[in-house]
Design an enzyme around this catalytic site. Structure first.
Site, PDB file in Angstrom:
ATOM      1  N   ASP B  93      36.590  51.498  34.887  1.00 49.54           N
ATOM      2  CA  ASP B  93      36.865  51.314  36.308  1.00 49.54           C
ATOM      3  C   ASP B  93      37.149  52.689  36.904  1.00 49.54           C
ATOM      4  O   ASP B  93      37.199  53.694  36.193  1.00 49.54           O
ATOM      5  CB  ASP B  93      38.000  50.317  36.525  1.00 49.54           C
ATOM      6  CG  ASP B  93      39.340  50.870  36.078  1.00 49.54           C
ATOM      7  OD1 ASP B  93      39.419  52.046  35.673  1.00 49.54           O
ATOM      8  OD2 ASP B  93      40.326  50.115  36.119  1.00 49.54           O
ATOM      9  N   ASP B 267      35.335  41.008  33.738  1.00 48.97           N
ATOM     10  CA  ASP B 267      36.385  41.554  32.876  1.00 48.97           C
ATOM     11  C   ASP B 267      37.681  40.914  33.330  1.00 48.97           C
ATOM     12  O   ASP B 267      37.824  40.547  34.502  1.00 48.97           O
ATOM     13  CB  ASP B 267      36.533  43.074  33.027  1.00 48.97           C
ATOM     14  CG  ASP B 267      37.315  43.439  34.282  1.00 48.97           C
ATOM     15  OD1 ASP B 267      36.723  43.394  35.382  1.00 48.97           O
ATOM     16  OD2 ASP B 267      38.529  43.712  34.179  1.00 48.97           O
TER      17      ASP B 267
END
Lengths: 378, 378
Positions: B93, B267
């Site tokens: 991320d 996720d």
């Protein structure tokens, strides 16, 4: 005496012994180190990984298991081996030591000990008879007599009182033990740091029908030399044909020294507890993985280890995991530590067979002192 | 666009898609669930066990890794894959989400975000350019644009401001991203709970050269129907030939619903976090293993699972471990949960190929509702 439980001496080197204990659940190669599976788990390890380190036998704790989940419950669930998925031998302690170190509001008399659980304050009683019953319910392969273990230092009067009580409890434990095929019971030598008391205890126990003898009440605060002194006093009076177990010991050096004096079995929380606190035991001595020197160290704990945790992960990664409080750090260091202890025992066994124990010990201690630098390119 | 990164659609069923993302480090079967490896570890799991559950790709967190052990340090140590012993694809991320949820004393402006570490209070700056640099240093296979994620509910004005800032940051991220073989970058749709804003964001990002598009800022407190509504608004405007990733989602039911609407990647910390708190996700729904009903339940979480943790250990044992606070309880439940999520994804992929996704979803939800009783002899 039970059938299907036997001890065979395969080799000796000085007073050190190499042998095998046969049980229906598997053979225990001695000198043996038993990882501690207190609450039906060797903390932070999968059972198959404990086995993979080379462990032949685990230790289970009566005190913890009787309180949670309870001995009768474990029996209903099929016994401790099945419960914790460890089909190999299990030795159980008698509960006496933990009652003294963990429980609240203890009251000890001839019958046994009444105490409060450290978990929920509930009241319990342990006696030689109840301890044997619990160890039977758990399905233990090697049961320990119920004893009283005093902390050192203590007065000789106190050590004598506890030793004589433990002898009376030894007789009651032996009587309450159910002689079933493959089950064994060990007596426990007590006597504090007094040679005459240790001698008296050893001789009395040697005359009882135990399958093995333990030395208890050591490594409870005294210097290593006192412990070794007590072993040298005690061990020659124990039957050579029975396994000898030094309870709750110890550091790698304690173990090496005790093996040289004729001890066959050990247990200790040290490798597992240290593993949860960032401390690794290795061929190169103790490694405090939190030390900043490891922050960018790409070398593993031991490139020659057969243990994946010690061989495959960099010290830098272990350092990071431990600093970050990650569970994987505890998992890896615990596994590496138990594997190192087992590798040390394998080395001791091999060197006894080869009649080179003294050399092995000298080399091992030199490696500990030289540290990891000795294994790196200059 | 980078070479060596591609997405192939293999089958569709309604709006649902089955495909494969090819990267030099391995193929990612979609719909895919990425376990979260926040601090360079999927908490309480060995990397080989994560792989064994069927995971093709992990997620790593820029925010955590830049603070500890540091992106430059990981680069010096050979990159994140080697550091954590996960040679397969890793998506990182951008750090934006965690800065907003974890860091102290944030200050956001056009350039980026200045903040204090939640670990030691040290001051840091993240910008699109620095986030791309960090993700490059880590060796990420799929990098995410730097964005601002607002919590829901929020005003449309606030959502619009953050969405437009995120679009400008998307352009800066794309420009700062280094097009190297096998590396990819995804843009992130924002816009809060506003359909017009989501639409504007999606259309703008669809016109940029991203390898995939994510939908961010959902599952941040809003009802599931709002999340699904936003997906239905957004997904038709994303390029069909690029993977679509719904960030931070979610429960098994969230995933099933989102797959049915055309999402390819997910996720979430849910399976790992729940596993550390005594909660198991299974074919039979959620199991709170601390419940007293499991204290003497000899059945495993799922006798038909291929995961050892779910198949081989009794609920009674798991109950005991969790009640006793044992690390092995966290290890087993985490493994079982990640394995269940992966099994669910495999079931979704298979049913899309067979054109029976609707039936699979109905059966799966019915099984969750019926609970474990449905699998036991009456």
């Amino acid at each position: 005496m039970s059938q299907d439980f036997s001890f065979t001496l395969q080799a000796t080197d000085g007073r050190a012994r190499r042998g095998e204990i046969f049980t229906p659940r598997g053979t225990i190669r001695t000198p043996a180190f038993m990882p501690v599976g207190t609450a039906a788990t060797v903390k932070a390890m999968f059972p198959q990984d404990v086995r993979a380190t080379g462990a032949d036998i685990l230790l289970g704790n009566v005190y913890h298991l009787m309180l949670r989940p309870g001995a009768e419950r474990i029996a209903r669930l099929g016994g401790l081996h099945s419960f914790m998925r460890w089909p190999f031998p299990i030795l159980t302690d008698s509960g006496g030591f933990q009652v003294m170190s963990l429980a609240k509001l203890r009251k000890l008399d001839e019958s046994g000990v009444t105490f409060q659980s450290h978990i929920d304050g509930s009241k319990h009683h342990l006696s030689p008879e109840r301890s044997m019953e619990i160890q039977h319910l758990l399905g233990s392969d090697i049961q320990m007599q119920f004893d009283e273990c005093v902390r050192l230092p203590c007065s000789d009067e106190e050590a004598e009182r506890a030793m004589r009580l433990s002898l009376r409890w030894a007789e009651r434990s032996r009587k309450a033990f159910r002689d079933e095929p493959g089950r064994a019971i060990f007596g426990i030598v007590q006597g504090g740091a007094s040679k005459p008391l240790r001698l008296e205890s050893a001789k009395a126990l040697a005359g009882m029908e135990f399958h093995g003898l333990a030395v208890g009440g050591l490594a409870v605060g005294e210097p290593q030399e006192v412990m070794l002194d007590m072993l040298e006093t005690t061990l020659p009076h124990l039957p050579a044909g029975k396994p000898r177990y030094l309870m709750g010991v110890g550091t790698p050096d304690d173990i090496v020294q005790a093996v040289a004096r004729g001890v066959d079995m050990f247990d200790c929380v040290m490798p597992t507890r240290a593993g949860r606190h960032g401390l690794a035991y290795t061929r190169f001595g103790k490694v405090n993985i939190k030390n900043a020197r490891y922050a960018e160290d790409l070398s593993p704990l031991d490139p020659e280890s057969t243990c994946p945790a010690a061989r495959d992960y960099s010290r830098a990664y272990l350092h990071h995991l431990v600093k970050a409080g990650e569970i994987l750090g505890m998992m890896l260091l615990t596994q590496a530590n138990v594997a190192y202890y087992q590798a040390l025992m394998a080395g001791l066994r091999e060197s006894i067979s080869q009649g080179r124990l003294a050399d092995f010990i000298a080399e091992t201690r030199a490696q500990w002192e030289a540290g990891e630098a000795s294994s790196r390119p200059q």
